[in-house]
Design a protein around this motif. Structure first.
Motif, PDB file in Angstrom:
ATOM      1  N   LYS A 105       0.856  -1.087   0.020  1.00 49.01           N
ATOM      2  CA  LYS A 105      -0.149   0.033   0.021  1.00 49.01           C
ATOM      3  C   LYS A 105       1.032   1.173   0.034  1.00 49.01           C
ATOM      4  CE  LYS A 105      -3.939   2.023   2.263  1.00 49.01           C
ATOM      5  NZ  LYS A 105      -4.761   2.271   3.621  1.00 49.01           N
ATOM      6  N   ALA A 106       1.855   1.358   0.879  1.00 46.89           N
ATOM      7  CA  ALA A 106       2.705   2.251   0.839  1.00 46.89           C
ATOM      8  C   ALA A 106       3.574   2.542  -0.411  1.00 46.89           C
ATOM      9  CB  ALA A 106       3.996   2.296   1.903  1.00 46.89           C
ATOM     10  N   TRP A 107       4.102   1.526  -0.947  1.00 49.23           N
ATOM     11  CA  TRP A 107       4.656   1.646  -2.291  1.00 49.23           C
ATOM     12  C   TRP A 107       3.796   2.057  -3.430  1.00 49.23           C
ATOM     13  CZ3 TRP A 107       9.678   1.610  -3.757  1.00 49.23           C
ATOM     14  CH2 TRP A 107      10.698   0.907  -2.954  1.00 49.23           C
ATOM     15  N   LEU A 108       2.536   1.601  -3.529  1.00 51.32           N
ATOM     16  CA  LEU A 108       1.750   2.115  -4.453  1.00 51.32           C
ATOM     17  C   LEU A 108       1.288   3.726  -4.304  1.00 51.32           C
ATOM     18  CD1 LEU A 108      -0.577  -0.898  -4.744  1.00 51.32           C
ATOM     19  CD2 LEU A 108       1.129  -0.214  -6.391  1.00 51.32           C
ATOM     20  N   GLY A 109       1.268   3.870  -3.155  1.00 48.96           N
ATOM     21  CA  GLY A 109       0.845   5.359  -2.718  1.00 48.96           C
ATOM     22  C   GLY A 109       2.083   6.044  -3.223  1.00 48.96           C
ATOM     23  N   ARG A 110       3.397   5.885  -3.079  1.00 49.16           N
ATOM     24  CA  ARG A 110       4.160   6.726  -3.557  1.00 49.16           C
ATOM     25  C   ARG A 110       4.262   6.943  -4.929  1.00 49.16           C
ATOM     26  NH1 ARG A 110       6.994   4.537   1.210  1.00 49.16           N
ATOM     27  NH2 ARG A 110       8.282   3.138   0.053  1.00 49.16           N
ATOM     28  N   LEU A 111       4.076   5.792  -5.620  1.00 47.92           N
ATOM     29  CA  LEU A 111       4.033   5.712  -7.007  1.00 47.92           C
ATOM     30  C   LEU A 111       2.758   6.555  -7.560  1.00 47.92           C
ATOM     31  CD1 LEU A 111       4.945   2.013  -7.665  1.00 47.92           C
ATOM     32  CD2 LEU A 111       6.414   4.122  -8.181  1.00 47.92           C
ATOM     33  N   VAL A 112       1.927   7.185  -7.241  1.00 46.96           N
ATOM     34  CA  VAL A 112       0.614   7.683  -7.641  1.00 46.96           C
ATOM     35  C   VAL A 112       1.221   8.788  -8.573  1.00 46.96           C
ATOM     36  CG1 VAL A 112      -0.922   9.311  -7.091  1.00 46.96           C
ATOM     37  CG2 VAL A 112      -0.883   7.343  -5.685  1.00 46.96           C
ATOM     38  N   PRO A 113       2.043   9.615  -8.408  1.00 44.25           N
ATOM     39  CA  PRO A 113       2.462  10.653  -9.673  1.00 44.25           C
ATOM     40  C   PRO A 113       2.737   9.935 -11.021  1.00 44.25           C
ATOM     41  CG  PRO A 113       3.370  11.524  -7.629  1.00 44.25           C
ATOM     42  CD  PRO A 113       2.765   9.984  -7.263  1.00 44.25           C
ATOM     43  N   ALA A 391      -2.655  17.462 -12.439  1.00 44.73           N
ATOM     44  CA  ALA A 391      -2.825  16.568 -11.200  1.00 44.73           C
ATOM     45  C   ALA A 391      -1.431  16.045 -10.714  1.00 44.73           C
ATOM     46  CB  ALA A 391      -3.886  15.426 -11.487  1.00 44.73           C
ATOM     47  N   ALA A 392      -0.807  15.562 -11.605  1.00 46.18           N
ATOM     48  CA  ALA A 392       0.515  14.770 -11.214  1.00 46.18           C
ATOM     49  C   ALA A 392       1.365  15.799 -10.719  1.00 46.18           C
ATOM     50  CB  ALA A 392       1.099  14.146 -12.508  1.00 46.18           C
ATOM     51  N   PHE A 450       9.462   9.502  -2.437  1.00 48.17           N
ATOM     52  CA  PHE A 450       9.404   8.213  -3.003  1.00 48.17           C
ATOM     53  C   PHE A 450      10.233   7.236  -2.381  1.00 48.17           C
ATOM     54  CE2 PHE A 450      11.059   5.048  -6.120  1.00 48.17           C
ATOM     55  CZ  PHE A 450       9.928   4.432  -6.136  1.00 48.17           C
ATOM     56  N   HIS A 451      11.287   7.674  -1.759  1.00 46.64           N
ATOM     57  CA  HIS A 451      12.239   6.684  -1.290  1.00 46.64           C
ATOM     58  C   HIS A 451      11.951   6.737   0.420  1.00 46.64           C
ATOM     59  CE1 HIS A 451      15.851   4.642  -0.886  1.00 46.64           C
ATOM     60  NE2 HIS A 451      16.461   5.239  -0.119  1.00 46.64           N
ATOM     61  N   GLY A 452      10.996   7.681   0.776  1.00 48.91           N
ATOM     62  CA  GLY A 452      10.557   7.285   2.226  1.00 48.91           C
ATOM     63  C   GLY A 452      11.120   8.343   3.297  1.00 48.91           C
ATOM     64  N   ILE A 453      11.736   9.352   2.791  1.00 46.84           N
ATOM     65  CA  ILE A 453      12.319  10.418   3.372  1.00 46.84           C
ATOM     66  C   ILE A 453      13.066  10.087   4.479  1.00 46.84           C
ATOM     67  CG2 ILE A 453      11.886  12.466   4.245  1.00 46.84           C
ATOM     68  CD1 ILE A 453       9.273  12.742   2.925  1.00 46.84           C
ATOM     69  N   LYS A 454      14.081   9.651   4.548  1.00 46.71           N
ATOM     70  CA  LYS A 454      15.400   9.417   5.319  1.00 46.71           C
ATOM     71  C   LYS A 454      15.833  10.659   5.989  1.00 46.71           C
ATOM     72  CE  LYS A 454      15.816   4.413   4.088  1.00 46.71           C
ATOM     73  NZ  LYS A 454      16.735   3.476   3.670  1.00 46.71           N
ATOM     74  N   ALA A 455      15.255  11.401   6.873  1.00 45.45           N
ATOM     75  CA  ALA A 455      15.764  12.622   7.307  1.00 45.45           C
ATOM     76  C   ALA A 455      16.944  12.702   8.367  1.00 45.45           C
ATOM     77  CB  ALA A 455      14.840  13.646   7.655  1.00 45.45           C
ATOM     78  N   ASP A 456      18.405  12.428   7.645  1.00 43.14           N
ATOM     79  CA  ASP A 456      19.380  12.636   8.633  1.00 43.14           C
ATOM     80  C   ASP A 456      20.239  13.843   8.307  1.00 43.14           C
ATOM     81  OD1 ASP A 456      20.626  11.948   6.375  1.00 43.14           O
ATOM     82  OD2 ASP A 456      20.653   9.827   6.934  1.00 43.14           O
ATOM     83  N   LYS A 457      21.219  14.125   8.605  1.00 41.91           N
ATOM     84  CA  LYS A 457      22.072  15.273   8.672  1.00 41.91           C
ATOM     85  C   LYS A 457      22.637  15.161   7.134  1.00 41.91           C
ATOM     86  CE  LYS A 457      25.981  18.059   9.950  1.00 41.91           C
ATOM     87  NZ  LYS A 457      27.020  17.928  10.890  1.00 41.91           N
ATOM     88  N   THR A 458      22.774  14.030   6.526  1.00 39.52           N
ATOM     89  CA  THR A 458      23.367  14.388   5.003  1.00 39.52           C
ATOM     90  C   THR A 458      22.096  14.690   4.126  1.00 39.52           C
ATOM     91  OG1 THR A 458      22.794  11.897   4.924  1.00 39.52           O
ATOM     92  CG2 THR A 458      25.222  12.387   5.608  1.00 39.52           C
ATOM     93  N   GLN A 459      20.864  14.633   4.609  1.00 41.14           N
ATOM     94  CA  GLN A 459      19.673  14.785   3.910  1.00 41.14           C
ATOM     95  C   GLN A 459      19.425  16.266   3.975  1.00 41.14           C
ATOM     96  OE1 GLN A 459      19.907  12.429   1.455  1.00 41.14           O
ATOM     97  NE2 GLN A 459      17.624  12.315   1.335  1.00 41.14           N
ATOM     98  N   THR A 460      19.509  16.701   5.341  1.00 37.78           N
ATOM     99  CA  THR A 460      19.007  18.188   5.577  1.00 37.78           C
ATOM    100  C   THR A 460      19.890  19.173   5.492  1.00 37.78           C
ATOM    101  OG1 THR A 460      19.291  17.644   7.975  1.00 37.78           O
ATOM    102  CG2 THR A 460      17.254  16.864   7.140  1.00 37.78           C
TER     103      THR A 460
END
Length: 463
Positions: A105-113, A391-392, A450-460
């Motif tokens: 469900k999570a994978w399909l949800g992230r693929l909506v666009p 919409a996309a 899409f990747h799941g937002i892994k918010a660590d220091k390298t990302q922010t």
């Protein structure tokens, strides 16, 4: 154990190869405008070199074909890359089906666009088949060079590839490709304007390598927003300085270029960015204000030598007055755009589901591309196509905005740059050497979600 290690090594190797292919597929298009200068230089010194300057019409025809040929090779590489990655994605799904099933469900949800863009592509193909292809559907107009296959390729290739680049460092490298490659190109424009004409710049108006000054304006819009926001968020001082210089030089070029739609789009984004900083990113409030102030200051200074943007504002308000007074008698408003918008809208409602195909109203009703990309999709392929596109894009932007405090600053830059393109496209046209930019920036903005937002220091951080 040996087989397990070998399998793991193969997976790592495939992952690295995929990342390299993705970076090059997106990166080559990003640097395509300055790359065209190199192509023209090679063309000049190659076998039986083309001599620029003897005949302007022949020069334009020659360069038009050469630029399209270069971009067609770029599209081909990107298309092959995306095809391989679709196959790889299928392989990944099969080999990891147990894990994916748990989070389906999570994978399909992230693929909506991507699903919406796929529907967009299928609908374009379907309506062309149903009503029959017109003279430009399968080959593209001789100037615009966009067949239905290009419109299908953009989201299914460029958005898909960019969406898979979720590393903040990789995205940052791509943004610097744009910033660094645009700087010498824009400096050449200023040299051509103030010192000596550049023989390779032969488009209409101040247009650099592009065929038309408006197309160059769309490019400058992207460069200014990307470079200015990178100057705000970058921690490395030399890179921050270079980004600021690139933004300033591009702003000077935009004032000379005089594409009002692009200018207003940049201003609109800078205002949005300032509001965002005051509400959600207060650390950068002062920097956001400085960005707007610098943008307006450059415009004010340039107005002493070039009245273009300032006079364009005056014309804009006069045109709005004409439209408000009598919408039926204001065809010249907006450099003739109002006439195109009225004409396109008139015929769109007569064939709302199927459209008229690529430039379908040009030879029959003398209405060319309406200089509004949303109307363009509706006119060419029906209102549902335009709605799917909107919409996309809306799903991408809303999801990124809702998670704006979790994604990297690089992702935020892509988010605001995408908004800039969309705002500019309200007065622009889809054309083969600029349209992929919106799909690239939407994909880069969406990739972390899409990747799941892994918010660590390298990302922010953008260090």
């Amino acid at each position: 154990m040996q087989d397990g290690k070998k399998s793991e090594i193969n997976k790592i190797a495939l992952s690295i190869l995929a990342k390299i292919l993705l970076f090059f597929a997106v990166g080559i298009f990003i640097i395509s405008p300055p790359l065209q200068i190199i192509v023209r230089n090679i063309d000049q010194v190659g076998y039986e070199p083309w001599t620029y300057g003897l005949d302007n019409w022949l020069d334009n025809t020659h360069v038009l074909k050469m630029y399209h040929r270069m971009i067609s090779y770029t599209h081909t590489f990107a298309h092959l890359t995306s095809t391989l990655l679709y196959i790889y994605a299928l392989y990944y799904i099969i080999t990891n089906r147990t894990e994916i099933r748990k989070n389906l469900k999570a994978w399909l949800g992230r693929l909506v666009p991507l699903f919406i863009f796929a529907a967009f592509a299928v609908y374009i193909y379907a309506v062309t088949k149903i009503r029959g292809a017109n003279e430009y559907d399968l080959t593209g107009h001789p100037y615009m060079f966009e067949s239905i296959y290009y419109y299908i390729l953009y989201p299914t290739t460029y958005f898909f590839c960019a969406m898979l680049i979720w590393s903040a460092k990789s995205k940052k490298a791509l943004l610097y490709l744009l910033i660094f490659s645009a700087l010498p190109l824009n400096i050449m424009v200023l040299v051509g304007e103030w010192i000596k004409p550049v023989k390779y710049f032969i488009g209409a108006g101040v247009s650099a390598v592009f065929h038309n000054s408006n197309h160059y304006g769309y490019y400058l819009c992207l460069v200014i927003i990307t470079a200015a926001l990178m100057a705000v968020y970058e921690k490395n001082i030399p890179l921050r300085v270079i980004s600021g210089i690139s933004a300033a030089v591009a702003t000077v070029c935009l004032n000379i270029n005089n594409t009002l739609g692009a200018y207003l789009a940049v201003l609109f984004v800078f205002i949005l960015f300032t509001v965002y900083c005051f509400k959600w990113d207060k650390k950068y409030r002062l920097a956001a204000v400085i960005v707007i102030a610098a943008y307006l200051l450059i415009t004010f200074i340039m107005s002493f030598w070039y009245s273009n943007i300032m006079s364009s504002f005056t014309v804009l308000f006069v045109d709005l007055g004409k439209i408000a007074e009598d919408p039926l008698e204001s065809d010249s408003a907006g450099s003739g755009r109002w006439r195109l918008w009225k004409g396109a809208s008139k015929y769109i409602v007569k064939q709302p589901l199927l459209g008229y195909g690529v430039e379908g109203l040009l030879n029959t009703h003398y209405i060319g591309t309406p200089h509004n990309e949303f109307l363009q999709y509706a006119e060419f392929f029906g209102i549902p196509t335009a709605l799917l596109y909107i919409a996309a894009a809306a799903v991408v932007l809303l999801r990124v905005f809702k998670n704006s405090t979790k994604v990297s600053k690089t992702c935020l830059i892509c988010f605001f740059t995408a908004i800039g393109y969309l705002a500019s496209s309200f007065f622009g046209v889809a054309i083969y050497y600029t349209t992929p930019f919106i799909y690239i920036f939407l994909g880069l903005a969406y990739s972390e979600y899409f990747h799941g937002i892994k918010a660590d220091k390298t990302q922010t951080e953008t260090e």
